[in-house]
Write a protein that holds these residues in place. Structure first.
Motif, PDB file in Angstrom:
ATOM      1  N   ASP A 109      -8.299   7.611  -6.028  1.00  0.00           N
ATOM      2  CA  ASP A 109      -9.287   6.685  -5.468  1.00  0.00           C
ATOM      3  C   ASP A 109      -8.630   5.320  -5.365  1.00  0.00           C
ATOM      4  N   ALA A 110      -8.642   4.749  -4.147  1.00  0.00           N
ATOM      5  CA  ALA A 110      -7.879   3.521  -3.913  1.00  0.00           C
ATOM      6  C   ALA A 110      -8.597   2.588  -2.943  1.00  0.00           C
ATOM      7  N   PRO A 111      -9.806   2.133  -3.266  1.00  0.00           N
ATOM      8  CA  PRO A 111     -10.474   1.157  -2.405  1.00  0.00           C
ATOM      9  C   PRO A 111      -9.716  -0.166  -2.407  1.00  0.00           C
ATOM     10  N   VAL A 112     -10.021  -0.998  -1.439  1.00  0.00           N
ATOM     11  CA  VAL A 112      -9.225  -2.210  -1.242  1.00  0.00           C
ATOM     12  C   VAL A 112     -10.090  -3.461  -1.317  1.00  0.00           C
ATOM     13  N   LEU A 113      -9.426  -4.554  -1.634  1.00  0.00           N
ATOM     14  CA  LEU A 113      -9.998  -5.890  -1.530  1.00  0.00           C
ATOM     15  C   LEU A 113      -9.260  -6.611  -0.419  1.00  0.00           C
ATOM     16  N   GLY A 114     -10.002  -7.262   0.455  1.00  0.00           N
ATOM     17  CA  GLY A 114      -9.382  -7.958   1.575  1.00  0.00           C
ATOM     18  C   GLY A 114     -10.121  -7.656   2.857  1.00  0.00           C
ATOM     19  N   SER A 115      -9.757  -8.357   3.915  1.00  0.00           N
ATOM     20  CA  SER A 115     -10.453  -8.224   5.182  1.00  0.00           C
ATOM     21  C   SER A 115      -9.504  -7.718   6.256  1.00  0.00           C
ATOM     22  N   VAL A 116      -9.931  -7.838   7.520  1.00  0.00           N
ATOM     23  CA  VAL A 116      -9.213  -7.225   8.624  1.00  0.00           C
ATOM     24  C   VAL A 116      -7.816  -7.811   8.785  1.00  0.00           C
ATOM     25  N   GLY A 117      -7.690  -9.127   8.643  1.00  0.00           N
ATOM     26  CA  GLY A 117      -6.370  -9.745   8.782  1.00  0.00           C
ATOM     27  C   GLY A 117      -5.356  -9.191   7.797  1.00  0.00           C
ATOM     28  N   PRO A 118      -5.648  -9.234   6.493  1.00  0.00           N
ATOM     29  CA  PRO A 118      -4.722  -8.648   5.521  1.00  0.00           C
ATOM     30  C   PRO A 118      -4.490  -7.151   5.720  1.00  0.00           C
ATOM     31  N   ALA A 119      -5.477  -6.427   6.254  1.00  0.00           N
ATOM     32  CA  ALA A 119      -5.279  -5.001   6.519  1.00  0.00           C
ATOM     33  C   ALA A 119      -4.171  -4.786   7.541  1.00  0.00           C
ATOM     34  N   ALA A 120      -4.061  -5.686   8.494  1.00  0.00           N
ATOM     35  CA  ALA A 120      -3.045  -5.554   9.536  1.00  0.00           C
ATOM     36  C   ALA A 120      -1.665  -5.995   9.070  1.00  0.00           C
ATOM     37  N   THR A 121      -1.598  -6.873   8.093  1.00  0.00           N
ATOM     38  CA  THR A 121      -0.316  -7.447   7.679  1.00  0.00           C
ATOM     39  C   THR A 121       0.210  -6.900   6.362  1.00  0.00           C
ATOM     40  N   GLY A 122      -0.521  -5.984   5.736  1.00  0.00           N
ATOM     41  CA  GLY A 122      -0.093  -5.463   4.442  1.00  0.00           C
ATOM     42  C   GLY A 122      -0.431  -6.394   3.298  1.00  0.00           C
ATOM     43  N   GLY A 123      -1.489  -7.187   3.439  1.00  0.00           N
ATOM     44  CA  GLY A 123      -1.861  -8.155   2.421  1.00  0.00           C
ATOM     45  C   GLY A 123      -3.075  -7.780   1.595  1.00  0.00           C
ATOM     46  N   LEU A 124      -3.483  -6.518   1.614  1.00  0.00           N
ATOM     47  CA  LEU A 124      -4.632  -6.095   0.834  1.00  0.00           C
ATOM     48  C   LEU A 124      -4.284  -5.982  -0.650  1.00  0.00           C
ATOM     49  N   THR A 125      -5.306  -5.981  -1.485  1.00  0.00           N
ATOM     50  CA  THR A 125      -5.161  -5.569  -2.879  1.00  0.00           C
ATOM     51  C   THR A 125      -5.759  -4.181  -2.992  1.00  0.00           C
ATOM     52  N   VAL A 126      -4.962  -3.236  -3.465  1.00  0.00           N
ATOM     53  CA  VAL A 126      -5.385  -1.840  -3.551  1.00  0.00           C
ATOM     54  C   VAL A 126      -5.692  -1.516  -5.009  1.00  0.00           C
ATOM     55  N   LEU A 127      -6.914  -1.105  -5.278  1.00  0.00           N
ATOM     56  CA  LEU A 127      -7.358  -0.773  -6.632  1.00  0.00           C
ATOM     57  C   LEU A 127      -7.244   0.739  -6.801  1.00  0.00           C
ATOM     58  N   ALA A 128      -6.207   1.192  -7.465  1.00  0.00           N
ATOM     59  CA  ALA A 128      -5.866   2.609  -7.473  1.00  0.00           C
ATOM     60  C   ALA A 128      -6.163   3.256  -8.816  1.00  0.00           C
ATOM     61  N   GLY A 129      -6.869   4.381  -8.768  1.00  0.00           N
ATOM     62  CA  GLY A 129      -7.152   5.162  -9.960  1.00  0.00           C
ATOM     63  C   GLY A 129      -6.698   6.597  -9.773  1.00  0.00           C
ATOM     64  N   GLY A 130      -6.188   7.207 -10.821  1.00  0.00           N
ATOM     65  CA  GLY A 130      -5.751   8.595 -10.729  1.00  0.00           C
ATOM     66  C   GLY A 130      -4.738   8.930 -11.798  1.00  0.00           C
ATOM     67  N   ARG A 131      -4.263  10.151 -11.777  1.00  0.00           N
ATOM     68  CA  ARG A 131      -3.212  10.564 -12.699  1.00  0.00           C
ATOM     69  C   ARG A 131      -1.910   9.864 -12.326  1.00  0.00           C
ATOM     70  N   THR A 132      -1.074   9.624 -13.322  1.00  0.00           N
ATOM     71  CA  THR A 132       0.160   8.875 -13.083  1.00  0.00           C
ATOM     72  C   THR A 132       1.011   9.517 -12.011  1.00  0.00           C
ATOM     73  N   GLU A 133       1.171  10.840 -12.051  1.00  0.00           N
ATOM     74  CA  GLU A 133       2.014  11.505 -11.064  1.00  0.00           C
ATOM     75  C   GLU A 133       1.436  11.397  -9.657  1.00  0.00           C
ATOM     76  N   ASP A 134       0.124  11.370  -9.550  1.00  0.00           N
ATOM     77  CA  ASP A 134      -0.499  11.224  -8.230  1.00  0.00           C
ATOM     78  C   ASP A 134      -0.377   9.791  -7.720  1.00  0.00           C
ATOM     79  N   LEU A 135      -0.522   8.840  -8.624  1.00  0.00           N
ATOM     80  CA  LEU A 135      -0.335   7.441  -8.231  1.00  0.00           C
ATOM     81  C   LEU A 135       1.104   7.186  -7.793  1.00  0.00           C
ATOM     82  N   ASP A 136       2.059   7.797  -8.483  1.00  0.00           N
ATOM     83  CA  ASP A 136       3.463   7.650  -8.086  1.00  0.00           C
ATOM     84  C   ASP A 136       3.678   8.186  -6.675  1.00  0.00           C
ATOM     85  N   ARG A 137       3.077   9.311  -6.381  1.00  0.00           N
ATOM     86  CA  ARG A 137       3.234   9.904  -5.050  1.00  0.00           C
ATOM     87  C   ARG A 137       2.556   9.059  -3.979  1.00  0.00           C
ATOM     88  N   ALA A 138       1.421   8.458  -4.319  1.00  0.00           N
ATOM     89  CA  ALA A 138       0.690   7.637  -3.352  1.00  0.00           C
ATOM     90  C   ALA A 138       1.320   6.262  -3.135  1.00  0.00           C
TER      91      ALA A 138
END
Length: 260
Positions: A109-138
């Motif tokens: 689960d990886a919802p984001v903080l940020g708006s359309v501008g940061p989404a286009a430029t790679g400036g979002l904050t990604v809040l990621a939850g999951g098993r360590t191996e899955d987070l590494d892959r993501a």
């Protein structure tokens, strides 16, 4: 790089999908309303997009939309597939999605903080939850979209998103309420905002004054609904829903609505 199926091309989804494609990730996209792919490879259905994909990314509006897509896609996923849900659906719907997936299919689960501008430029904050191996892959995909904050185990990213968005939306509404109070007491907006910006509400003031953000009021109300029935957030949600004409306007417009 693994093949990605990116499902959901709304305000945030389309620039995020383009960002991943520009980063070199092989990508097939799907959207409920066709014709929004903007040059990306588009599938006719979510199941078609997910065929042969090692990574499925969803960026959808609400729990019902995620559930509808899961009904079409989940049973056809091969063991080893990783589903990354970047929608804001809360921990309960995230747990339901996890239970819906076949054995051998992992979920981050990886919802984001940020708006359309940061989404286009790679400036979002990604809040990621999951098993360590899955987070590494993501990480390669999520890192292309912004700064990744690992929140903990499964569901923790979805939970933190609801906490943060509740504070932000409630703070913007409070700025509107305090400016209405300042109006009634004959104080200028400039004076009131100047003092508020240098205090505990500084972040909320900045968001309330933003003119380049794009977070529709209807989605803010949806997120508060996921937070549960606390009295303050319930009152703010009712305020957000009071004027249907504002539904597609950015959250900052609620300040003017409160002051009217």
């Amino acid at each position: 790089m693994e093949k990605i199926a990116f499902l959901g091309l709304g305000r945030m989804g389309l620039p995020m999908a383009r960002r991943l494609a520009d980063s070199g990730h092989p990508l097939t996209v799907w959207n409920r309303t066709a014709g929004r792919a903007g040059g990306l490879t588009e599938a006719a259905s979510p199941a078609e997009a997910a065929q042969g994909a090692g990574i499925v990314i969803t960026m959808l509006a609400d729990p019902a939309a995620v559930e509808a897509v899961a009904e079409q896609v989940a049973d056809g996923l091969a063991p080893g597939t990783l589903w990354i849900d970047m929608s804001s659906i809360g921990p309960a719907a995230t747990a339901a999605l996890r239970d819906r997936l076949p054995d051998g299919v992992a979920l981050v689960d990886a919802p984001v903080l940020g708006s359309v501008g940061p989404a286009a430029t790679g400036g979002l904050t990604v809040l990621a939850g999951g098993r360590t191996e899955d987070l590494d892959r993501a990480q390669p995909m999520l890192g292309a979209l912004g700064t990744v904050l690992r929140c903990g185990g499964p569901g923790s990213g979805a939970a933190l998103k609801i906490v943060v968005i509740s504070a932000m939306v409630g703070g913007v509404a409070l700025v509107g309420e305090t400016l209405a109070l300042a109006d009634s007491l004959g104080l200028s907006e400039e004076l009131a905002l100047g003092v508020l910006a240098n205090g505990p509400l500084g972040g909320a003031v900045a968001r309330a004054r933003s003119r380049d953000s794009d977070f529709p009021i209807r989605l803010a109300a949806k997120d508060l609904g996921l937070a549960g029935g606390g009295p303050v957030l319930t009152a703010v949600r009712e305020l957000l829903l009071a004027d249907p004409d504002l539904a597609e306007q950015d959250l900052s417009r609620i300040v003017d609505a409160i002051r009217r």
